[in-house]
Design an enzyme around this catalytic site. Structure first.
Site, PDB file in Angstrom:
ATOM      1  N   TYR A  65     100.063 -52.958 -53.809  1.00 45.93           N
ATOM      2  CA  TYR A  65      98.051 -53.161 -54.184  1.00 45.93           C
ATOM      3  C   TYR A  65      97.400 -53.816 -52.853  1.00 45.93           C
ATOM      4  O   TYR A  65      97.492 -55.126 -52.742  1.00 45.93           O
ATOM      5  CB  TYR A  65      97.584 -53.676 -55.319  1.00 45.93           C
ATOM      6  CG  TYR A  65      96.845 -52.267 -55.449  1.00 45.93           C
ATOM      7  CD1 TYR A  65      95.430 -52.524 -55.530  1.00 45.93           C
ATOM      8  CD2 TYR A  65      97.156 -50.887 -55.986  1.00 45.93           C
ATOM      9  CE1 TYR A  65      94.126 -51.604 -55.625  1.00 45.93           C
ATOM     10  CE2 TYR A  65      95.909 -50.028 -56.314  1.00 45.93           C
ATOM     11  CZ  TYR A  65      94.970 -50.698 -56.310  1.00 45.93           C
ATOM     12  OH  TYR A  65      93.705 -49.006 -56.332  1.00 45.93           O
ATOM     13  N   GLU A  67      94.287 -53.986 -51.987  1.00 45.32           N
ATOM     14  CA  GLU A  67      92.861 -53.088 -51.327  1.00 45.32           C
ATOM     15  C   GLU A  67      92.139 -54.529 -50.054  1.00 45.32           C
ATOM     16  O   GLU A  67      92.473 -55.421 -50.449  1.00 45.32           O
ATOM     17  CB  GLU A  67      91.753 -53.465 -52.505  1.00 45.32           C
ATOM     18  CG  GLU A  67      91.690 -52.536 -53.497  1.00 45.32           C
ATOM     19  CD  GLU A  67      90.658 -52.344 -54.316  1.00 45.32           C
ATOM     20  OE1 GLU A  67      90.108 -53.341 -54.292  1.00 45.32           O
ATOM     21  OE2 GLU A  67      90.663 -52.033 -54.549  1.00 45.32           O
ATOM     22  N   ASP A 211      87.820 -35.697 -32.677  1.00 40.23           N
ATOM     23  CA  ASP A 211      88.711 -34.815 -34.314  1.00 40.23           C
ATOM     24  C   ASP A 211      90.381 -34.803 -33.307  1.00 40.23           C
ATOM     25  O   ASP A 211      90.285 -33.220 -33.120  1.00 40.23           O
ATOM     26  CB  ASP A 211      88.792 -34.485 -34.488  1.00 40.23           C
ATOM     27  CG  ASP A 211      89.304 -33.836 -35.909  1.00 40.23           C
ATOM     28  OD1 ASP A 211      90.249 -33.917 -35.561  1.00 40.23           O
ATOM     29  OD2 ASP A 211      88.588 -33.061 -37.187  1.00 40.23           O
ATOM     30  N   THR A 237      94.763 -37.315 -37.661  1.00 39.67           N
ATOM     31  CA  THR A 237      96.175 -37.282 -38.955  1.00 39.67           C
ATOM     32  C   THR A 237      97.045 -37.834 -37.825  1.00 39.67           C
ATOM     33  O   THR A 237      96.921 -38.075 -36.271  1.00 39.67           O
ATOM     34  CB  THR A 237      96.267 -35.883 -39.117  1.00 39.67           C
ATOM     35  OG1 THR A 237      96.291 -35.026 -38.541  1.00 39.67           O
ATOM     36  CG2 THR A 237      95.623 -35.185 -40.266  1.00 39.67           C
ATOM     37  N   LYS A 240     100.899 -34.019 -38.041  1.00 36.54           N
ATOM     38  CA  LYS A 240     101.546 -32.263 -36.402  1.00 36.54           C
ATOM     39  C   LYS A 240     101.938 -33.312 -35.078  1.00 36.54           C
ATOM     40  O   LYS A 240     103.119 -33.601 -35.227  1.00 36.54           O
ATOM     41  CB  LYS A 240      99.788 -32.414 -35.912  1.00 36.54           C
ATOM     42  CG  LYS A 240      98.956 -32.060 -37.526  1.00 36.54           C
ATOM     43  CD  LYS A 240      97.196 -31.339 -36.958  1.00 36.54           C
ATOM     44  CE  LYS A 240      96.731 -31.128 -38.222  1.00 36.54           C
ATOM     45  NZ  LYS A 240      96.100 -32.186 -39.274  1.00 36.54           N
ATOM     46  N   ARG A 246     101.961 -38.499 -43.349  1.00 36.27           N
ATOM     47  CA  ARG A 246     100.954 -37.135 -43.518  1.00 36.27           C
ATOM     48  C   ARG A 246      99.743 -38.638 -44.489  1.00 36.27           C
ATOM     49  O   ARG A 246      99.434 -39.369 -45.388  1.00 36.27           O
ATOM     50  CB  ARG A 246     101.072 -36.466 -45.001  1.00 36.27           C
ATOM     51  CG  ARG A 246     102.026 -35.603 -44.335  1.00 36.27           C
ATOM     52  CD  ARG A 246     102.211 -34.391 -45.631  1.00 36.27           C
ATOM     53  NE  ARG A 246     100.386 -33.429 -45.735  1.00 36.27           N
ATOM     54  CZ  ARG A 246     100.473 -32.836 -44.658  1.00 36.27           C
ATOM     55  NH1 ARG A 246     101.189 -31.871 -43.631  1.00 36.27           N
ATOM     56  NH2 ARG A 246      99.121 -32.200 -45.113  1.00 36.27           N
TER      57      ARG A 246
END
Length: 431
Positions: A65, A67, A211, A237, A240, A246
Site C-alpha cells: 500500500y 499512498e 485523449d 489508458t 489498447k 488495464r
C-alpha cells in the site's frame, strides 16, 4: 450458455494454486483463455499483452500500500516501490516526450476526471467531441459525471466527409469560451490534427487535453503524429494499442505537474495499484523497441487493407476508410442493424462491437454500425494479405444475420478457428 474450454486444446496448468483453491473460477479463466485464443478479436480497444506484462501484473507488488508519490509516501517500506514507480514515470516521459508523467490513475475515466479537477471548477465549460459522433463519455457527455458537474459543449463531424470540422470547433470555442478542450475519442478513424486544436485552444485561452487512449501505441511506435508539442495534457489508458495492463497515465507540461498530481492523489484516489504500475513499466519498455514500432505500423497497414476489402464488398465506412487502427461501418445499406450483425459475428468467432455512427437515426443500444479494429489480430502476427479473408467472413456473416442463415455462421466459425490456430496469440499459456 456457459463457455467451456475446447477439448481439442485445453489451457496449460499454469495456475495450480488457483485450481486447488477455487476450481470453479479457475475453469472460467481457462475458458476465457480458450475464447481469446480461438476467436478473431476485432474490438479496437482490445489487445493481447505479452507474457512479461502478465507476469508483472501478478507479482507480490500486489501486497503493498503506497499512498503518495516516490519520496513522499504516507506509508513506510517503500524502498522498492518508489523505484518501480519512478521507472514507469521515466519511461513514460521518454517515450511520449512530455515533461511529467503520472502513472497512478486506475483507468482512463478517472484519469480524465482528474484533469477536470486540476483545471476546472464545477459549472465551468468544456468542449469535447459528441459521444454519438465518436467522442468519449468523459468529454462532457450528459450521462457522465463530467457532463453533470460541468457544462459540456460538443462538436461533431461533417455529414459529407465524416471528419472533424475544425471551423466548427473554432466557432464553438469562440462562442462558448471553454476552459478545457478535449481532442480524441473512441471511434475516430482519422488522424487527429493536434496542431489545429492547439491553435484554437490558444486563441480562447483553454487548456488542451489530447485523449489518446486508443492511439497511444500508434504514437509510441511512430505510426500516428504525437500530441506532445501541442497539448497541455495527454491522457491515455495503458492497454489498447499500447499493449499494457488495464491502467492509465497523465502526461503534462512541467507547469501543470503539481495540479495534475494533486488531482489524482489525494483528489480522487488512495493508494496506487503497484502491480499495475510494474506492468505499465514493462509495457513502456517494450513500446520503446523496434519490434513495437513495426507492430504499430502494421496495425495501420492491416486496418487500411481491411477497410479497402470491406469497401469493395459494399460496406459504407465512416469517412471512407481509416488512418489508424479502427474502422466504423454503417450497415444501413446492408439491411441489418449493428447489434444484430455484431451478435452474429460473435457466434462466428469474430468479435466486434455494435456502435453508433454519426447522425445515426437508431438508438444507441441498437445502432446502425459496427466498430472494427486491428490491434489484436496484428499482435498475433496476422498480415495484410489475410485481410481479404477477414473481410469476406464479415461480409458473409453480416448477410447471414440478415437472412437468418446459421449454417454460414457455423462454417465461418470453423474457418476462423483454423486461422487462429495458425497465428497463436501472445501471452496465452495454452498447451
Amino acid at each position: 450458455m456457459a463457455v467451456q474450454p475446447s477439448d481439442a486444446r485445453r489451457p496449460a496448468q499454469t495456475r495450480p494454486a488457483l485450481a486447488g483453491a477455487d476450481p470453479e473460477l479457475a475453469a472460467l479463466v481457462d475458458a476465457e483463455e480458450r475464447l481469446q485464443a480461438d476467436t478473431l478479436r476485432l474490438i479496437p480497444s482490445e489487445n493481447y499483452v505479452s507474457a512479461a506484462v502478465l507476469e508483472a501484473s501478478g507479482t507480490v507488488l500486489q501486497n503493498k500500500y503506497s499512498e503518495g508519490y516516490p519520496g513522499k509516501r504516507y506509508y513506510e517500506g517503500q524502498q522498492v516501490i518508489d523505484q518501480v514507480e519512478t521507472l514507469a514515470v521515466e519511461r513514460a516521459k521518454a517515450l511520449f516526450g512530455m515533461d511529467h508523467a503520472n502513472v497512478q490513475p486506475y483507468s482512463g475515466s478517472p484519469a480524465n476526471l482528474a484533469v477536470y479537477m486540476a483545471f476546472l471548477e464545477p459549472g465551468d465549460t468544456v468542449l469535447g467531441m459528441s459521444l454519438p459522433m465518436g467522442g468519449h463519455l468523459t468529454h462532457g457527455w450528459g450521462v457522465s459525471a463530467t457532463g453533470t458537474w460541468f457544462r459540456g459543449v460538443r462538436y461533431g463531424v461533417r455529414r459529407d466527409t465524416g471528419r472533424i470540422d475544425l471551423d466548427e470547433v473554432r466557432d464553438l470555442a469562440r462562442a462558448e469560451r471553454p476552459k478545457l478542450i478535449f481532442c480524441g475519442g473512441t471511434a475516430v478513424p482519422r488522424v487527429i490534427d493536434f496542431a489545429g486544436f492547439a491553435e484554437i485552444a490558444r486563441e480562447v485561452g483553454a487548456v488542451l487535453v489530447a485523449d489518446v487512449a486508443h492511439i497511444a501505441g500508434l504514437i509510441a511506435g511512430g505510426a500516428h503524429p504525437s500530441p506532445a508539442p501541442y497539448a497541455d495534457v495527454v491522457s491515455t489508458t495503458t492497454h489498447k494499442t499500447l499493449r499494457g495492463p488495464r491502467g492509465a497515465m497523465l502526461l503534462t507540461r512541467a507547469e501543470h505537474a503539481r495540479a495534475v498530481d494533486r488531482a489524482v492523489f489525494p483528489g480522487l484516489q488512495g493508494g496506487p495499484h503497484n502491480q499495475t504500475t510494474a506492468a505499465i513499466a514493462v509495457a513502456l519498455k517494450e513500446a520503446a523497441g523496434a519490434d513495437f514500432a513495426a507492430y504499430a505500423h502494421q496495425v495501420v497497414a492491416n486496418a487500411r487493407a481491411l477497410g479497402e476489402e470491406l469497401a469493395a464488398r459494399g460496406f459504407d465506412l465512416v469517412s471512407g476508410g481509416t488512418d489508424n487502427h479502427l474502422l466504423l461501418a454503417d450497415l444501413t445499406g446492408k439491411g441489418v442493424s449493428g447489434k444484430v450483425a455484431a451478435k452474429a459475428l460473435d457466434r462466428a468467432g469474430i468479435v466486434v462491437n455494435y456502435n453508433t455512427v454519426p447522425y445515426d437515426p437508431r438508438k444507441p443500444f441498437d445502432p446502425s454500425g459496427i466498430r472494427i479494429g486491428t490491434p489484436a489480430l496484428t499482435s498475433r502476427g496476422i498480415p495484410s494479405s489475410e485481410m481479404g479473408a477477414v473481410a469476406q467472413w464479415i461480409d458473409l456473416v453480416v448477410d447471414a444475420a440478415r437472412t437468418g442463415d446459421e449454417s454460414t455462421v457455423s462454417k465461418v466459425r470453423e474457418e476462423v478457428r483454423t486461422m487462429m490456430d495458425a497465428y497463436p496469440a501472445p501471452g496465452l499459456p495454452l498447451a
